[in-house]
Design a protein around this motif. Structure first.
Motif, PDB file in Angstrom:
ATOM      1  N   PHE A 126       0.840  -1.088  -0.075  1.00  8.88           N
ATOM      2  CA  PHE A 126       0.135  -0.123  -0.156  1.00  8.88           C
ATOM      3  C   PHE A 126       1.075   1.266  -0.262  1.00  8.88           C
ATOM      4  O   PHE A 126       0.404   2.371   0.447  1.00  8.88           O
ATOM      5  N   THR A 127       1.832   1.112  -0.480  1.00  4.55           N
ATOM      6  CA  THR A 127       2.710   2.404  -0.790  1.00  4.55           C
ATOM      7  C   THR A 127       2.048   3.047  -2.066  1.00  4.55           C
ATOM      8  O   THR A 127       1.630   2.290  -3.040  1.00  4.55           O
ATOM      9  N   LYS A 128       2.133   4.247  -2.148  1.00  5.33           N
ATOM     10  CA  LYS A 128       1.302   4.889  -2.997  1.00  5.33           C
ATOM     11  C   LYS A 128       1.963   5.805  -3.882  1.00  5.33           C
ATOM     12  O   LYS A 128       2.742   6.599  -3.453  1.00  5.33           O
ATOM     13  N   PHE A 129       1.557   6.134  -5.251  1.00  6.69           N
ATOM     14  CA  PHE A 129       2.408   7.180  -5.936  1.00  6.69           C
ATOM     15  C   PHE A 129       1.215   7.947  -6.771  1.00  6.69           C
ATOM     16  O   PHE A 129       0.437   7.392  -7.123  1.00  6.69           O
ATOM     17  N   LEU A 130       1.389   9.267  -6.786  1.00  6.68           N
ATOM     18  CA  LEU A 130       0.415  10.243  -7.655  1.00  6.68           C
ATOM     19  C   LEU A 130       1.139  10.709  -8.694  1.00  6.68           C
ATOM     20  O   LEU A 130       2.086  11.158  -8.711  1.00  6.68           O
ATOM     21  N   ILE A 131       0.498  10.559  -9.762  1.00  4.41           N
ATOM     22  CA  ILE A 131       1.087  11.034 -11.228  1.00  4.41           C
ATOM     23  C   ILE A 131       0.264  12.253 -11.723  1.00  4.41           C
ATOM     24  O   ILE A 131      -0.816  11.692 -11.891  1.00  4.41           O
ATOM     25  N   LYS A 132       0.874  13.137 -12.179  1.00  5.11           N
ATOM     26  CA  LYS A 132       0.157  14.303 -12.682  1.00  5.11           C
ATOM     27  C   LYS A 132      -0.411  13.667 -14.158  1.00  5.11           C
ATOM     28  O   LYS A 132      -0.086  13.063 -14.756  1.00  5.11           O
ATOM     29  N   LYS A 133      -1.169  14.756 -14.497  1.00  2.00           N
ATOM     30  CA  LYS A 133      -1.995  14.482 -15.754  1.00  2.00           C
ATOM     31  C   LYS A 133      -1.020  14.454 -17.094  1.00  2.00           C
ATOM     32  O   LYS A 133      -1.393  13.662 -17.866  1.00  2.00           O
ATOM     33  N   ASP A 134       0.229  15.061 -16.847  1.00  2.03           N
ATOM     34  CA  ASP A 134       1.059  14.868 -17.828  1.00  2.03           C
ATOM     35  C   ASP A 134       1.971  13.797 -17.754  1.00  2.03           C
ATOM     36  O   ASP A 134       2.915  13.602 -18.671  1.00  2.03           O
ATOM     37  N   GLY A 135       1.682  12.909 -16.684  1.00  2.12           N
ATOM     38  CA  GLY A 135       2.567  11.665 -16.927  1.00  2.12           C
ATOM     39  C   GLY A 135       3.751  12.054 -16.111  1.00  2.12           C
ATOM     40  O   GLY A 135       4.666  10.811 -15.674  1.00  2.12           O
ATOM     41  N   THR A 136       4.115  13.045 -15.216  1.00  2.53           N
ATOM     42  CA  THR A 136       5.224  13.285 -14.312  1.00  2.53           C
ATOM     43  C   THR A 136       4.641  12.773 -12.976  1.00  2.53           C
ATOM     44  O   THR A 136       3.335  12.923 -12.584  1.00  2.53           O
ATOM     45  N   VAL A 137       5.726  12.062 -12.202  1.00  2.00           N
ATOM     46  CA  VAL A 137       5.359  11.594 -10.875  1.00  2.00           C
ATOM     47  C   VAL A 137       5.339  12.944 -10.132  1.00  2.00           C
ATOM     48  O   VAL A 137       6.194  13.602  -9.719  1.00  2.00           O
ATOM     49  N   PHE A 138       4.238  13.017  -9.258  1.00  2.00           N
ATOM     50  CA  PHE A 138       3.961  13.918  -8.194  1.00  2.00           C
ATOM     51  C   PHE A 138       4.451  13.698  -7.046  1.00  2.00           C
ATOM     52  O   PHE A 138       5.347  14.461  -6.263  1.00  2.00           O
ATOM     53  N   ARG A 139       4.254  12.587  -6.270  1.00  2.00           N
ATOM     54  CA  ARG A 139       4.700  12.207  -4.810  1.00  2.00           C
ATOM     55  C   ARG A 139       4.532  11.008  -4.586  1.00  2.00           C
ATOM     56  O   ARG A 139       3.713  10.131  -5.279  1.00  2.00           O
ATOM     57  N   ARG A 140       5.208  10.535  -3.462  1.00  2.00           N
ATOM     58  CA  ARG A 140       4.934   9.069  -3.131  1.00  2.00           C
ATOM     59  C   ARG A 140       4.676   9.284  -1.827  1.00  2.00           C
ATOM     60  O   ARG A 140       4.876  10.035  -0.844  1.00  2.00           O
ATOM     61  N   TYR A 141       3.790   8.034  -1.272  1.00  2.00           N
ATOM     62  CA  TYR A 141       3.124   8.229  -0.041  1.00  2.00           C
ATOM     63  C   TYR A 141       3.494   6.987   0.480  1.00  2.00           C
ATOM     64  O   TYR A 141       3.368   5.960  -0.051  1.00  2.00           O
ATOM     65  N   ALA A 142       3.572   7.019   1.956  1.00  2.00           N
ATOM     66  CA  ALA A 142       3.845   5.867   2.725  1.00  2.00           C
ATOM     67  C   ALA A 142       2.645   4.842   3.115  1.00  2.00           C
ATOM     68  O   ALA A 142       1.412   5.490   2.797  1.00  2.00           O
TER      69      ALA A 142
END
Length: 160
Positions: A126-142
């Motif tokens: 359940f490590t999470k990653f958010l990716i922006k609309k343009d396909g770039t990685v925004f952030r990682r979450y614990a």
């Protein structure tokens, strides 16, 4: 490199081009059915239902690398998620997220958004990653970060 420049097989074994999610905010999660964080499936589904019509997609990637907490087959995983948590967001075949056999999609995510103190390895389910609309990685979450906690960031990224 665009974070979505990869293919992955869904639970039905179909090859999915992740580029189809360009233009959406993408929440990627490595999941497991027998983990203390497994109830997060409910929160992930709630986030998906709340935001899917606004341009957010949740992608679940089962992984058995942490305490062997995802032992099931693709059919068993799909049935478990649907029956217990009503999951309707896309789920993919079980993959490795660390090590030599790590899926290239996760290798890229880890390189683009390292964890605490620059660590690349994913520490747990359940490590999470958010990716922006343009396909770039925004952030990682614990893993302990709840899906509800991500709503502010999702809202921000949708507005960009």
């Amino acid at each position: 490199m665009n974070a979505l420049d990869f293919n992955a097989k869904n639970l039905q074994g179909q090859d999915i081009d992740l580029k189809q999610y360009l233009g959406q905010v993408v929440l990627v999660v490595n999941t497991a059915s027998k983990c203390g964080f497994t109830p997060q499936y409910q929160g992930l589904e709630q986030v998906y239902q709340q935001f899917k019509d606004k341009g957010v997609v949740v992608l679940g990637f089962p992984c058995n690398q942490f305490g062997h907490q995802e032992p099931g087959t693709a059919d068993e995983i799909g049935s478990f998620c649907e029956k217990n948590y009503g999951v309707t967001f896309p789920l993919f075949e079980k993959i490795d997220v660390n090590g030599d056999a790590a899926h290239p999609f996760f290798t890229n995510l880890k390189n683009e958004a390292p964890g605490l103190m620059g660590t690349k390895a994913i520490k747990w389910n359940f490590t999470k990653f958010l990716i922006k609309k343009d396909g770039t990685v925004f952030r990682r979450y614990a893993p302990q970060t709840t899906p509800a906690y991500l709503i502010a960031d999702l809202t921000q990224l949708l507005a960009e």
